[in-house]
Design a protein around this motif. Structure first.
Motif, PDB file in Angstrom:
ATOM      1  N   THR A  92      38.778  24.280  33.735  1.00  0.00           N
ATOM      2  CA  THR A  92      38.697  24.229  35.051  1.00  0.00           C
ATOM      3  C   THR A  92      39.812  22.618  34.648  1.00  0.00           C
ATOM      4  O   THR A  92      41.224  22.696  35.380  1.00  0.00           O
ATOM      5  CB  THR A  92      38.083  23.374  35.865  1.00  0.00           C
ATOM      6  N   VAL A  93      39.724  21.528  33.304  1.00  0.00           N
ATOM      7  CA  VAL A  93      40.102  21.097  33.341  1.00  0.00           C
ATOM      8  C   VAL A  93      41.405  21.164  33.047  1.00  0.00           C
ATOM      9  O   VAL A  93      42.804  20.699  33.183  1.00  0.00           O
ATOM     10  CB  VAL A  93      39.149  19.700  32.152  1.00  0.00           C
ATOM     11  N   LYS A 136      40.007  43.015  39.036  1.00  0.00           N
ATOM     12  CA  LYS A 136      41.884  42.534  39.528  1.00  0.00           C
ATOM     13  C   LYS A 136      41.314  41.116  39.434  1.00  0.00           C
ATOM     14  O   LYS A 136      42.625  40.501  39.508  1.00  0.00           O
ATOM     15  CB  LYS A 136      41.830  43.308  41.318  1.00  0.00           C
ATOM     16  N   ASN A 137      40.673  40.622  39.174  1.00  0.00           N
ATOM     17  CA  ASN A 137      40.613  39.247  38.975  1.00  0.00           C
ATOM     18  C   ASN A 137      40.927  38.584  37.433  1.00  0.00           C
ATOM     19  O   ASN A 137      42.027  37.817  37.862  1.00  0.00           O
ATOM     20  CB  ASN A 137      38.938  38.593  39.465  1.00  0.00           C
ATOM     21  N   VAL A 138      40.665  39.409  36.823  1.00  0.00           N
ATOM     22  CA  VAL A 138      41.191  38.786  35.590  1.00  0.00           C
ATOM     23  C   VAL A 138      42.337  39.024  35.724  1.00  0.00           C
ATOM     24  O   VAL A 138      43.097  38.517  34.892  1.00  0.00           O
ATOM     25  CB  VAL A 138      40.236  39.685  34.224  1.00  0.00           C
ATOM     26  N   TYR A 139      43.213  39.838  35.667  1.00  0.00           N
ATOM     27  CA  TYR A 139      43.959  40.748  36.135  1.00  0.00           C
ATOM     28  C   TYR A 139      45.206  40.467  37.060  1.00  0.00           C
ATOM     29  O   TYR A 139      46.171  40.250  36.830  1.00  0.00           O
ATOM     30  CB  TYR A 139      44.590  41.867  35.536  1.00  0.00           C
ATOM     31  N   LYS A 144      38.191  29.426  41.007  1.00  0.00           N
ATOM     32  CA  LYS A 144      38.124  30.823  41.354  1.00  0.00           C
ATOM     33  C   LYS A 144      37.573  32.014  40.201  1.00  0.00           C
ATOM     34  O   LYS A 144      37.281  32.635  40.382  1.00  0.00           O
ATOM     35  CB  LYS A 144      38.640  30.974  42.659  1.00  0.00           C
ATOM     36  N   TRP A 145      39.428  32.194  40.015  1.00  0.00           N
ATOM     37  CA  TRP A 145      39.524  32.399  38.366  1.00  0.00           C
ATOM     38  C   TRP A 145      38.062  32.195  37.530  1.00  0.00           C
ATOM     39  O   TRP A 145      37.886  33.308  36.710  1.00  0.00           O
ATOM     40  CB  TRP A 145      40.485  32.736  38.085  1.00  0.00           C
ATOM     41  N   VAL A 146      38.970  31.505  36.859  1.00  0.00           N
ATOM     42  CA  VAL A 146      37.364  31.254  36.025  1.00  0.00           C
ATOM     43  C   VAL A 146      35.749  31.694  36.220  1.00  0.00           C
ATOM     44  O   VAL A 146      35.281  32.610  35.244  1.00  0.00           O
ATOM     45  CB  VAL A 146      37.242  29.764  34.972  1.00  0.00           C
ATOM     46  N   ARG A 172      56.641  38.027  42.035  1.00  0.00           N
ATOM     47  CA  ARG A 172      55.104  37.219  41.912  1.00  0.00           C
ATOM     48  C   ARG A 172      54.160  38.278  41.210  1.00  0.00           C
ATOM     49  O   ARG A 172      54.221  38.709  40.419  1.00  0.00           O
ATOM     50  CB  ARG A 172      54.494  37.741  43.521  1.00  0.00           C
ATOM     51  N   PHE A 173      53.348  37.160  41.291  1.00  0.00           N
ATOM     52  CA  PHE A 173      52.364  37.737  39.823  1.00  0.00           C
ATOM     53  C   PHE A 173      51.002  38.576  41.296  1.00  0.00           C
ATOM     54  O   PHE A 173      51.074  38.268  42.499  1.00  0.00           O
ATOM     55  CB  PHE A 173      51.095  36.202  39.815  1.00  0.00           C
ATOM     56  N   TYR A 174      50.028  39.362  40.491  1.00  0.00           N
ATOM     57  CA  TYR A 174      49.708  39.754  41.184  1.00  0.00           C
ATOM     58  C   TYR A 174      48.194  38.712  42.230  1.00  0.00           C
ATOM     59  O   TYR A 174      47.680  39.132  42.947  1.00  0.00           O
ATOM     60  CB  TYR A 174      48.262  41.014  40.493  1.00  0.00           C
ATOM     61  N   GLY A 175      47.655  38.059  40.949  1.00  0.00           N
ATOM     62  CA  GLY A 175      46.967  36.516  41.288  1.00  0.00           C
ATOM     63  C   GLY A 175      47.771  35.310  41.811  1.00  0.00           C
ATOM     64  O   GLY A 175      48.452  35.067  41.842  1.00  0.00           O
ATOM     65  N   HIS A 176      46.850  34.616  40.984  1.00  0.00           N
ATOM     66  CA  HIS A 176      47.036  33.124  40.598  1.00  0.00           C
ATOM     67  C   HIS A 176      48.111  32.694  39.275  1.00  0.00           C
ATOM     68  O   HIS A 176      49.171  32.047  39.799  1.00  0.00           O
ATOM     69  CB  HIS A 176      46.071  32.378  40.400  1.00  0.00           C
TER      70      HIS A 176
END
Lengths: 226, 259
Positions: A111-112, B160-163, A118-120, B34-38
């Motif tokens: 996070t830092v 899906k989160n990982v990718y 949320k992803w982590v 665009r990206f799939y997620g973040h």
């Protein structure tokens, strides 16, 4: 997320978290000795120690190849390897597993480094929560002194140099550790950390740790078979 | 990692003549990315002027043949290309290969190892190349990685989160070849079936031949299911190399003009 006890594992997992220099490794070592000398089934595991992943991680670190994303993923890989091949089987076999750092280390560091929390957390959601998590809370200056007084060679990622906080590794380390401390503090309630005042003497801390373990884990269930 | 050298010295003997004779080089029209997620923190998507084209399909489906032909054609048309594929990152490709040889990793670990390999290439090859306006040809992408894990019972939401790091490609083609055909093609090439491509670790059958057929059928089933989410183009891979090339070229031309 549930603890191993909530998931009906016969084993129990105890994790220690804290900044570098908080004295947590000393404390978990003393806890391990105490449990071992009572003839209990104990196993100790360290963060970032899976043999297989180690070569990639050290290559990545030496050559400064890691970005926040790959830093996170490669440490998650290392953790998953230990988790699936070591921790889970031992916990199934009724061991007390002691972890020097657990997923909270990743939550704080990644996070830092700017990865979305949320992803982590999503990546690590395959892991159960520790049954006990000790957080060794020392004043930032105390931890910094323990590490920096010897003017050690600070490693690039350890000092958070990849974040470009400062061109001076020591200054960068200070800022980086300060931010990690903030992350830990913000997780403390959510994950029910048992906060130990790490400014106290080693013995005073260990005494508290042993009392808490005694109160929360029925140690007689973990006796090594004769 | 294998990337093609810059296009300037390469001629393309196999490309269709009409493209070689054409002197005017089409400048691809940029379309929103665009990206799939973040995605990857700190990336300015508007700067990614190149195009990302993905070819998916089993071993023996003709992916590499088609990619080689696309490179020839695109370079003949004046476009610079870069190729990427799985297990080619500087960071972890050797270790990943080692781990696969020994079959010593559990699922989540292997999955995260591949995700690391993917992210390393995404950040160090794919995104910089797209920023430099290259045509990036990916020999497999996150879909293969996801399907392999789905077949092994892993959680789709977790994958899906990982990718969520992945960039949405400009085009994805999935070359389908029936498992029976794949067996024949694999034997023509190697006289042996690959342990992983047969899904032997899944244990569908102790007989490798049966296992290969069942595993590949399962993979195809999952690909077709993902197709509705990710919208890739399914390409019949059982036709002649030339016919398939022609279809791919036609569809990529549309990508280049921004359709």
């Amino acid at each position: 997320m549930k603890t191993f006890a909530e998931l009906s594992f016969p084993g129990r997992l105890i994790a220690v978290e804290g900044l570098d220099g908080s004295g947590k490794s000393t404390q978990i070592y003393l806890l391990k000795r105490w449990l071992e000398l009572q003839g209990l089934k104990v196993f100790f595991s360290e963060w970032n120690s899976s043999d297989l992943v180690k070569s990639a991680t050290s290559k990545g670190k030496k050559r400064e190849l890691l970005t926040p994303t790959t830093f996170c993923l490669i440490h998650a890989t290392d953790f998953a390897d230990r988790y699936e091949r070591q921790l889970v089987p031992l916990l199934r076999a009724g061991y007390i597993v002691l972890c020097d750092r657990y997923i909270f280390t990743a939550f704080a560091r990644d996070t830092v480094r700017g990865c979305p929390p949320k992803w982590v957390r999503g990546i690590y959601n395959f892991a159960a929560l520790p049954d006990l998590t000790f957080f060794f809370k020392a004043d930032l200056e105390v931890s910094l002194h323990r590490i920096l007084d010897g003017r050690p060679e600070l490693k690039y990622f350890e000092a958070g140099m990849d974040l470009r906080l400062s061109s001076d590794p020591y200054e960068s380390f200070r800022i980086f550790q300060g931010r990690i401390l903030e992350q830990y503090l913000s997780m403390s309630t959510e994950f029910s950390f048992l906060v130990i005042d790490a400014n106290q003497r080693v013995e005073a801390q260990q005494s508290l740790v042993r009392q808490l373990v005694l109160a929360r884990i029925e140690l007689s269930k973990f006796v090594l078979p004769k | 990692m294998r990337t093609t050298p810059l296009a300037k010295t390469q001629r393309s003997p196999a490309a269709t003549p009409r493209h070689i004779t054409s002197r005017r080089v089409l400048v691809p029209k940029p379309t929103p990315k665009r990206f799939y997620g973040h995605g990857i923190p700190g990336v300015d998507l508007d700067q990614l002027t190149g195009k990302l084209v993905v070819i998916e399909g089993a071993d023996g489906s003709g992916r590499s043949t088609q990619i080689a032909r696309l490179v020839e054609w695109l370079e003949g048309c004046g476009h610079a290309t870069v190729q990427v594929g799985l297990k080619r990152s500087t960071l972890v490709s050797e270790e990943l290969e080692q781990a696969k040889q020994g079959n010593i990793l559990s699922h989540i670990t292997l999955s995260l190892f591949y995700a690391t390999d993917f992210a390393d290439q995404l950040e160090n090859i794919i995104l910089p190349a797209l920023k430099a306006g290259f045509m990036v040809l990916a020999d497999r992408y996150i879909y293969t990685l996801m399907v392999r894990d789905l077949v092994r019972g892993m959680d789709e939401a977790w994958l899906k989160n990982v990718y969520g790091t992945a960039l949405v490609p400009d085009a994805v083609f999935y070359l389908t070849v029936s498992p029976e055909q794949l067996v024949q093609r694999n034997f023509q090439k190697n006289h042996t079936l690959d342990y992983w491509e047969s899904g032997m670790d899944v244990g569908l059958s102790r007989d490798m031949f049966d296992c290969f057929l069942q595993y590949q059928a399962l993979v195809e089933k999952h690909f077709r299911r993902l197709q509705s989410t990710y919208g890739f183009t399914i390409v019949n891979g059982e036709r002649s190399v030339e016919d398939i090339s022609a279809e791919l070229q036609e569809k990529i031309e549309e990508v280049l003009v921004g359709n």
